[in-house]
Design a protein around this motif. Sequence first.
Motif, mmCIF file in Angstrom:
data_model
loop_
_atom_site.group_PDB
_atom_site.id
_atom_site.type_symbol
_atom_site.label_atom_id
_atom_site.label_comp_id
_atom_site.label_asym_id
_atom_site.label_seq_id
_atom_site.Cartn_x
_atom_site.Cartn_y
_atom_site.Cartn_z
ATOM 1 N N ASP A 80 43.241 -70.043 -11.736
ATOM 2 C CA ASP A 80 42.470 -70.285 -10.491
ATOM 3 C C ASP A 80 43.586 -70.648 -9.554
ATOM 4 O O ASP A 80 43.978 -71.729 -9.675
ATOM 5 C CB ASP A 80 41.437 -71.271 -10.631
ATOM 6 C CG ASP A 80 40.536 -71.788 -9.512
ATOM 7 O OD1 ASP A 80 41.023 -71.354 -8.298
ATOM 8 O OD2 ASP A 80 39.385 -71.995 -9.604
ATOM 9 N N GLU A 82 43.368 -71.086 -6.219
ATOM 10 C CA GLU A 82 42.930 -72.151 -5.122
ATOM 11 C C GLU A 82 42.833 -73.280 -5.790
ATOM 12 O O GLU A 82 43.332 -74.377 -5.050
ATOM 13 C CB GLU A 82 41.488 -71.628 -4.972
ATOM 14 C CG GLU A 82 41.271 -70.117 -4.119
ATOM 15 C CD GLU A 82 42.287 -70.208 -3.081
ATOM 16 O OE1 GLU A 82 42.483 -70.982 -2.186
ATOM 17 O OE2 GLU A 82 42.626 -68.707 -2.591
ATOM 18 N N GLN A 83 42.411 -73.591 -6.971
ATOM 19 C CA GLN A 83 42.693 -74.916 -7.583
ATOM 20 C C GLN A 83 43.671 -75.362 -8.344
ATOM 21 O O GLN A 83 43.721 -76.469 -8.817
ATOM 22 C CB GLN A 83 41.263 -74.891 -8.534
ATOM 23 C CG GLN A 83 40.123 -74.846 -8.021
ATOM 24 C CD GLN A 83 39.639 -75.819 -6.811
ATOM 25 O OE1 GLN A 83 39.875 -76.993 -7.151
ATOM 26 N NE2 GLN A 83 39.136 -75.457 -5.642
ATOM 27 N N ASN A 84 44.761 -74.474 -8.586
ATOM 28 C CA ASN A 84 45.974 -74.512 -9.148
ATOM 29 C C ASN A 84 45.646 -75.067 -10.665
ATOM 30 O O ASN A 84 46.135 -75.974 -11.217
ATOM 31 C CB ASN A 84 46.862 -75.905 -8.488
ATOM 32 C CG ASN A 84 47.497 -75.108 -7.305
ATOM 33 O OD1 ASN A 84 47.274 -74.109 -6.964
ATOM 34 N ND2 ASN A 84 48.140 -76.000 -6.449
ATOM 35 N N VAL A 85 45.117 -74.130 -11.303
ATOM 36 C CA VAL A 85 44.704 -74.543 -12.789
ATOM 37 C C VAL A 85 44.662 -73.099 -13.500
ATOM 38 O O VAL A 85 44.203 -71.911 -13.094
ATOM 39 C CB VAL A 85 43.173 -75.086 -12.839
ATOM 40 C CG1 VAL A 85 42.552 -75.021 -14.290
ATOM 41 C CG2 VAL A 85 43.009 -76.690 -12.204
ATOM 42 N N SER A 87 43.279 -71.794 -17.155
ATOM 43 C CA SER A 87 42.260 -71.759 -18.174
ATOM 44 C C SER A 87 42.746 -71.241 -19.419
ATOM 45 O O SER A 87 43.178 -70.124 -19.381
ATOM 46 C CB SER A 87 40.880 -71.483 -17.535
ATOM 47 O OG SER A 87 40.864 -70.133 -17.184
ATOM 48 N N ASP A 93 41.523 -77.144 -19.480
ATOM 49 C CA ASP A 93 42.177 -76.509 -18.340
ATOM 50 C C ASP A 93 43.813 -77.056 -18.033
ATOM 51 O O ASP A 93 43.825 -78.193 -18.678
ATOM 52 C CB ASP A 93 41.470 -76.515 -17.095
ATOM 53 C CG ASP A 93 40.549 -75.579 -16.961
ATOM 54 O OD1 ASP A 93 40.192 -74.721 -18.042
ATOM 55 O OD2 ASP A 93 39.442 -75.672 -16.038
ATOM 56 N N PRO A 95 46.557 -78.105 -15.291
ATOM 57 C CA PRO A 95 46.681 -77.983 -13.813
ATOM 58 C C PRO A 95 48.284 -77.654 -13.637
ATOM 59 O O PRO A 95 49.151 -78.026 -14.625
ATOM 60 C CB PRO A 95 46.605 -79.424 -13.371
ATOM 61 C CG PRO A 95 46.441 -80.318 -14.669
ATOM 62 C CD PRO A 95 46.105 -79.526 -15.724
#
Length: 354
Positions: A80, A82-85, A87, A93, A95
Amino acid sequence: MKRLVLLGGGYGGMRILQKLFASELPEDLTITLVDRNPYHSMKTEYYALAAGTASDHHIRVQFPVNEKLEMKYGEISGIDLEQNVVSFKDDDDLPYDTLVIGLGCEDKYHNVPGADVHTLSIQTIDSSRRTYEVLNNLGPRSIVGIVGAGLSGVELASELHESRPDLQIKLFDRGQTILSAFPERLGKYVQSWFEERNVEVVSESNITKVEPQTLYNHGEPVLCDSIVWTAGIQPNKVVRELDVEKDAQQRIILNDYHAMPDYNNVFVVGDCASLPHAPSAQVAEEQAEQIALVLQKQWKQEAPPALPPIKIKGTLGSLGSKHGFGVMANRPLTGRVPRLLKSGILWMYKNHNG
């Protein structure tokens, strides 16, 4: 704490760690390396593992040990941006503040029906182990079809002949001559080497379908006891699913500092990066050195310098244990010298990283 996450412990990831650990790092930095396996494996030697001429242990190198390095093992399911994650399939998750994607490549089957189901692979160490088990359990005079006569296909065919001279090996290639990316002289040399050893090279082939123990060349069935696919690569599925700008080969387009233009904290190294060179361990390492420099400058809040174009020193291939071919300093090489050079480079790599 700042967290740098490296996805993939391949040639690029290893070189980044090597360069970073040789420098002064921020006190508040943590580095997390994510990989499926607890060791680095030398992908350039998977052909030898599959052929049975190199042991599993011979092509493995332990990851470095450093107080700032954390290891995380698992199968990545997505990123992700946008969320800097990051998975995972079966884990929490992860980060990140800065991310380096070095997830490598997978076989590309060019929409050939059955190719992904009925062929063997040498793209991962696990698939190379399975290929070794199948090939070396074949009976005498069994037929092995190898689809693709680039560097991987040529090295696998030659090494398999050395390991199992009793097998009938058929090497299928789309071009008029094998090793089309190399100077013509090298293609002719390798073609002659195969002919002298009764390895059949099927030029101008077009594999239209693969069924169990049968491949179809121009629609005509060719019986094979086993089939190995070495006819193309594509970036890892996780990378292909990212909604970012990519080139025609689905590799991610980057800015001058090897980062995504819209996500300056995300770098891409190796087979997933859109570069003016074909993917290789050498390119990944050269690119990794530049990424390490950019990271160091960022942590010091300094502007990174203009990065020079990546230059390739040469390419070497093996033909069994005693012969080889390659290009060094734009000079074609054949015979024992390129094989010795490749063996020397492999020895140096293992001893420098092991």
